[in-house]
Each structure stands twice: as structure tokens, then as C-alpha cells.
Design a protein around this motif. Structure first.
Motif, PDB file in Angstrom:
ATOM      1  N   VAL A   1      -3.024   3.264   7.200  1.00 51.91           N
ATOM      2  CA  VAL A   1      -3.864   3.306   5.996  1.00 51.91           C
ATOM      3  C   VAL A   1      -4.398   4.724   5.770  1.00 51.91           C
ATOM      4  CG1 VAL A   1      -5.988   2.442   4.930  1.00 51.91           C
ATOM      5  CG2 VAL A   1      -4.496   0.874   6.190  1.00 51.91           C
ATOM      6  N   SER A   2      -4.828   5.385   6.843  1.00 48.66           N
ATOM      7  CA  SER A   2      -5.343   6.752   6.729  1.00 48.66           C
ATOM      8  C   SER A   2      -4.259   7.710   6.235  1.00 48.66           C
ATOM      9  CB  SER A   2      -5.885   7.226   8.082  1.00 48.66           C
ATOM     10  OG  SER A   2      -6.961   6.416   8.519  1.00 48.66           O
ATOM     11  N   ALA A   3      -3.034   7.506   6.720  1.00 50.38           N
ATOM     12  CA  ALA A   3      -1.926   8.367   6.298  1.00 50.38           C
ATOM     13  C   ALA A   3      -1.624   8.166   4.818  1.00 50.38           C
ATOM     14  CB  ALA A   3      -0.689   8.072   7.138  1.00 50.38           C
ATOM     15  N   CYS A   4      -1.640   6.929   4.365  1.00 43.41           N
ATOM     16  CA  CYS A   4      -1.398   6.655   2.942  1.00 43.41           C
ATOM     17  C   CYS A   4      -2.479   7.298   2.074  1.00 43.41           C
ATOM     18  CB  CYS A   4      -1.353   5.144   2.700  1.00 43.41           C
ATOM     19  SG  CYS A   4       0.137   4.323   3.319  1.00 43.41           S
ATOM     20  N   ARG A   5      -3.722   7.183   2.517  1.00 49.03           N
ATOM     21  CA  ARG A   5      -4.819   7.783   1.752  1.00 49.03           C
ATOM     22  C   ARG A   5      -4.666   9.303   1.674  1.00 49.03           C
ATOM     23  NH1 ARG A   5      -8.956   5.878   4.456  1.00 49.03           N
ATOM     24  NH2 ARG A   5      -9.191   7.664   5.837  1.00 49.03           N
ATOM     25  N   HIS A   6      -4.365   9.926   2.808  1.00 45.08           N
ATOM     26  CA  HIS A   6      -4.237  11.382   2.856  1.00 45.08           C
ATOM     27  C   HIS A   6      -3.045  11.840   2.024  1.00 45.08           C
ATOM     28  CE1 HIS A   6      -3.665  15.417   4.620  1.00 45.08           C
ATOM     29  NE2 HIS A   6      -4.984  15.362   4.852  1.00 45.08           N
ATOM     30  N   TYR A   7      -1.942  11.108   2.087  1.00 42.05           N
ATOM     31  CA  TYR A   7      -0.756  11.462   1.298  1.00 42.05           C
ATOM     32  C   TYR A   7      -1.072  11.418  -0.193  1.00 42.05           C
ATOM     33  CZ  TYR A   7       3.994  11.261  -0.592  1.00 42.05           C
ATOM     34  OH  TYR A   7       5.140  11.507  -1.312  1.00 42.05           O
ATOM     35  N   ALA A   8      -1.780  10.372  -0.614  1.00 41.97           N
ATOM     36  CA  ALA A   8      -2.138  10.237  -2.031  1.00 41.97           C
ATOM     37  C   ALA A   8      -3.053  11.375  -2.468  1.00 41.97           C
ATOM     38  CB  ALA A   8      -2.807   8.889  -2.273  1.00 41.97           C
ATOM     39  N   GLU A   9      -4.040  11.688  -1.653  1.00 42.08           N
ATOM     40  CA  GLU A   9      -4.990  12.747  -2.008  1.00 42.08           C
ATOM     41  C   GLU A   9      -4.299  14.097  -2.142  1.00 42.08           C
ATOM     42  OE1 GLU A   9      -8.963  10.862   0.208  1.00 42.08           O
ATOM     43  OE2 GLU A   9      -7.734  12.368   1.214  1.00 42.08           O
ATOM     44  N   LYS A  10      -3.365  14.382  -1.258  1.00 43.64           N
ATOM     45  CA  LYS A  10      -2.706  15.689  -1.262  1.00 43.64           C
ATOM     46  C   LYS A  10      -1.600  15.803  -2.317  1.00 43.64           C
ATOM     47  CE  LYS A  10      -5.285  17.267   1.960  1.00 43.64           C
ATOM     48  NZ  LYS A  10      -6.322  18.260   1.613  1.00 43.64           N
TER      49      LYS A  10
ATOM     50  N   LEU B   1       0.838  -1.198   0.000  1.00 40.24           N
ATOM     51  CA  LEU B   1       0.000   0.000   0.000  1.00 40.24           C
ATOM     52  C   LEU B   1       0.874   1.250   0.000  1.00 40.24           C
ATOM     53  CD1 LEU B   1      -2.822   1.299   0.236  1.00 40.24           C
ATOM     54  CD2 LEU B   1      -2.551   1.192   2.722  1.00 40.24           C
ATOM     55  N   ARG B   2       1.922   1.220   0.791  1.00 43.77           N
ATOM     56  CA  ARG B   2       2.838   2.373   0.848  1.00 43.77           C
ATOM     57  C   ARG B   2       3.476   2.612  -0.520  1.00 43.77           C
ATOM     58  NH1 ARG B   2       8.601   2.260   3.538  1.00 43.77           N
ATOM     59  NH2 ARG B   2       9.222   4.454   3.372  1.00 43.77           N
ATOM     60  N   ARG B   3       3.899   1.547  -1.194  1.00 43.40           N
ATOM     61  CA  ARG B   3       4.490   1.693  -2.532  1.00 43.40           C
ATOM     62  C   ARG B   3       3.463   2.241  -3.519  1.00 43.40           C
ATOM     63  NH1 ARG B   3       6.903  -3.354  -1.213  1.00 43.40           N
ATOM     64  NH2 ARG B   3       5.277  -4.447  -2.363  1.00 43.40           N
ATOM     65  N   ALA B   4       2.202   1.810  -3.375  1.00 46.66           N
ATOM     66  CA  ALA B   4       1.155   2.216  -4.317  1.00 46.66           C
ATOM     67  C   ALA B   4       0.852   3.706  -4.257  1.00 46.66           C
ATOM     68  CB  ALA B   4      -0.122   1.417  -4.051  1.00 46.66           C
ATOM     69  N   VAL B   5       1.182   4.345  -3.137  1.00 49.29           N
ATOM     70  CA  VAL B   5       0.925   5.790  -3.025  1.00 49.29           C
ATOM     71  C   VAL B   5       2.213   6.597  -3.159  1.00 49.29           C
ATOM     72  CG1 VAL B   5      -1.141   5.448  -1.620  1.00 49.29           C
ATOM     73  CG2 VAL B   5       1.072   5.759  -0.482  1.00 49.29           C
ATOM     74  N   GLY B   6       3.270   5.984  -3.697  1.00 43.08           N
ATOM     75  CA  GLY B   6       4.483   6.739  -3.970  1.00 43.08           C
ATOM     76  C   GLY B   6       5.593   6.596  -2.958  1.00 43.08           C
ATOM     77  N   GLN B   7       5.531   5.593  -2.084  1.00 43.01           N
ATOM     78  CA  GLN B   7       6.589   5.326  -1.096  1.00 43.01           C
ATOM     79  C   GLN B   7       6.930   6.554  -0.250  1.00 43.01           C
ATOM     80  OE1 GLN B   7       7.465   2.216  -1.015  1.00 43.01           O
ATOM     81  NE2 GLN B   7       9.283   2.076   0.269  1.00 43.01           N
ATOM     82  N   PRO B   8       5.934   7.134   0.435  1.00 45.48           N
ATOM     83  CA  PRO B   8       6.241   8.271   1.313  1.00 45.48           C
ATOM     84  C   PRO B   8       7.169   7.847   2.439  1.00 45.48           C
ATOM     85  CG  PRO B   8       4.035   7.432   1.745  1.00 45.48           C
ATOM     86  CD  PRO B   8       4.520   6.732   0.507  1.00 45.48           C
TER      87      PRO B   8
END
Length: 365
Positions: free
Chosen positions: A65-74, A18-25
Motif C-alpha cells: 500500500v505504501s509503495a502504491c501511494r508513493h508511486y502515485a504521488e511521484k 489498488l495497483r490498477r488505480a495508481v496506474g498498474q506499476p
């Protein structure tokens, strides 16, 4: 690698994916975006969660999971489907926990202090705390939710257990004003809770049975038939907030919260409310799962055990009435007898003033 390590690795591998899917923050980014999403996730905790050394706690999973979602959205990154809700993550966590060997289960938080007085002590030792609320001002609100949206199988035992508990309360505490709601909508449940909180009850018992999940803020919620998995915060019953609601209405009343869900112990407040008398009796610990047991006597779940105790009484108690501590200790022993693996552990906490609350008649045979 053993079976237990495989279970943990499979779970944390999904978190890494999941972390990789949102750009590896970075883990520091995850800490920042978790805070902006209303969660708490230190960078070190986020790092530990994906190392695979142990199964992360459910609150950590939700914050991740919430952090990954928020990172992707922003950052204009398409939000992966599995980042849109936490239902599936909690289900996966529960399956992983159930499959772990006894010595490799998720680390439990320090046990909360429970009332220390023994309910079997002599009358002289409890004379200052033995009390009975005005019986015409006692209310019992029982809410059972056997369905939890389209993605979860019904809990077929909930209606049976609620009916049995309702009958047991009527027989053992006929002075109680009893209201039972089976499979209400989120709005119907909230309306009934608000009515109960607004009434001038001296004693209010709120008993909930059903699917327990942690919402986006990692607070324990009772899932209703119309709850939305991507918006649990607004569409489920916040069980951790019930004592706060009672506190705002009246600090003098006695409030008992009985929670028969997974993660039930999370309903025990970390900061005690200012209520003079409060008590939380939970089917399991904050990071534990609740199960149904098909006993020969048909007791079934934790609620079924409580109904059995009210119907049959507590023989070891020399008193004509059943106290909250009687129910807490006896239900804990009953669950341990049914669950020799130790997966489900009853927990409770509250003010010392309510330990010896005369809740119902003792029908010891």
C-alpha cells in the motif's frame, strides 16, 4: 472454490484494484517505491501478494500500500483513498485471517527460540540464575488504551483488565512503584515512558494493553485516542522501539515488556538488544490476533489471565516467588485452554539471565 479461497481472493483482489488505480506499476517499480517510502518489498514478494495463493503477511500488505501511494504521488496520479492509510487494510487482513480454515491460515514465521530452562526444575539447577532486583528500585508502568480514534469501537475490557492487573501487582509485588495510565494521549504516553526510562530503576516493567497496528514502517504500535491513521509513525507508541530506548539509557538495567495487542509478537526484536537483562512477553505471535475471552472467572484478555495468575498463584511452582518464565508458561497454557481453535498463541523471548527473575510473590492456594 472453498470459503477460505474466497476470503483470500477477495482480499488480494482489493490489492490488485489498488495497483490498477495508481496506474498498474510494475512489481519492480513497487519494489523501488516501497524502498523510497521506507518499506521493504521485493518484486517477487509483491507479485506473490496478488496471486491469491495465500494471505500475504501484514508487513507485506503495508509495504504494498505504501509503495502504491508513493508511486502515485511521484507520478502525479491522484492518490486513492485506500492508499492514504493502512488501518483499514489491517482490519480487513484480520477479518480474513479469522475466517480462514485452520489449515489455510497465513504461514507463521519460524518460532523464535525461547529460554530453555524449566521453571519447575530444582533450586540447584537454577541457583546461578535465581535473582531478585533491589526491591526499592523496581517500577511497573501500565498503559491501557481502550479507544483508537473515531473509526474503531472502544475496547471496553481494557479499563477493567488494567484495574485488575494494577491490583494484582500491588498485592503480589508491593515493592513495585506502580504507574497506570488509562486512555492517555500520544504525548502523555510518550512523556511517561521517557520519565520511566530516565529514572534509575534496576527493573522496569512496561505493560501495554489496547489496539496494536503496524505503522508505515511495519513496526508494531500501540494506538492512542488521538493517533492519526495516516501518520501512525508519529502519533502512536512504537512498541518495537521501547527496548532500544532502554538500551540507550542503561545497558545494565533489567527491562520487561508485556504486550497485550494484536501482532504482539512483533515487539520481540529480531536483533537482540545489548541490554544485560530483557524479556518480552507477548499475547500472541507476530502475525497473530489477540482476543478477549469472557471466562466464567472474568479473566477476559491476556492481561486478565496474568492478573489471575498473580492473584491466585501458580500451584505447580515449589517456590515462594513467581518468575517471568512461570508467568510465560502458565499464561500460554491458560490461553490455550480458552482458545481451542489455536488462534491466539502466547510467545516470549529474552536473555537467559532474566528467566528466573523473582518478579512477585507466589500466592498459590
Amino acid at each position: 472454490m472453498g470459503a477460505s479461497e474466497d476470503l483470500i481472493e477477495a482480499f488480494v483482489a482489493d490489492l490488485r484494484q489498488l495497483r490498477r488505480a495508481v496506474g498498474q506499476p510494475s512489481f519492480r517499480d513497487l519494489e523501488t517505491h516501497a524502498r523510497k517510502a521506507g518499506s521493504h518489498l521485493p518484486a517477487s514478494t509483491a507479485s506473490d501478494a496478488v496471486r491469491g495463493r495465500r494471505l500475504p503477511k501484514p508487513g507485506v500488505v503495508i509495504a504494498f500500500v505504501s509503495a502504491c501511494r508513493h508511486y502515485a504521488e511521484k507520478n502525479g496520479i491522484p492518490v486513492p483513498e485506500r492508499a492514504r492509510e493502512t488501518y483499514s487494510w489491517q482490519d480487513a487482513w484480520a477479518k480474513a485471517l479469522a475466517g480462514l480454515d485452520e489449515g489455510e491460515k497465513v504461514r507463521k514465521p519460524p518460532a523464535r527460540e525461547t529460554p530453555s530452562s524449566d521453571p519447575r526444575s530444582g533450586p540447584s539447577e537454577r541457583r546461578n540464575r535465581w535473582w531478585i532486583p533491589e526491591r526499592q528500585r523496581c517500577s511497573y508502568l501500565l498503559i491501557g488504551s481502550s479507544t483508537a480514534g473515531s473509526r474503531h469501537a472502544p475496547l471496553y475490557g481494557v479499563p477493567r483488565d488494567c484495574e485488575r492487573m494494577s491490583a494484582a501487582v500491588r498485592a503480589a509485588a508491593p515493592w513495585m512503584s506502580l504507574t497506570m495510565l488509562l486512555d492517555p494521549t500520544n504525548q502523555e504516553a510518550h512523556d511517561e515512558i521517557r520519565r520511566a526510562m530516565a529514572a534509575p530503576w534496576e527493573l522496569l516493567v512496561v505493560h501495554v494493553v489496547g489496539h496494536g497496528y503496524l505503522n508505515e514502517s511495519a513496526r508494531l504500535s500501540l494506538i492512542m485516542k488521538d493517533s492519526q491513521e495516516d501518520n501512525l509513525l508519529q502519533t502512536s507508541v512504537d512498541l518495537q522501539g521501547l527496548l532500544s530506548q532502554a538500551e540507550r539509557r542503561s545497558q545494565e538495567r533489567a527491562v520487561i515488556l508485556i504486550v497485550d495487542t494484536s501482532f504482539a509478537g512483533a515487539a520481540i526484536p529480531s536483533t537482540p538488544p545489548t541490554l544485560s537483562n530483557w524479556f518480552v512477553l507477548a499475547a500472541t505471535e507476530a502475525h497473530g490476533l489477540a482476543y478477549e475471552w469472557a471466562g466464567e472467572d472474568g479473566e477476559g484478555s491476556f492481561t486478565g489471565v496474568l492478573a489471575h495468575l498473580l492473584n491466585n498463584g501458580i500451584a505447580a511452582s515449589p517456590y515462594p516467588l513467581v518468575t517471568m518464565m512461570d508467568l510465560a508458561r502458565e499464561s500460554s497454557e491458560a490461553i490455550l485452554l480458552r482458545d481451542s481453535s489455536g488462534r491466539q498463541k502466547v510467545t516470549w523471548s529474552g536473555t537467559t539471565s532474566i528467566e528466573a527473575l523473582a518478579l512477585a510473590c507466589n500466592h498459590a492456594k
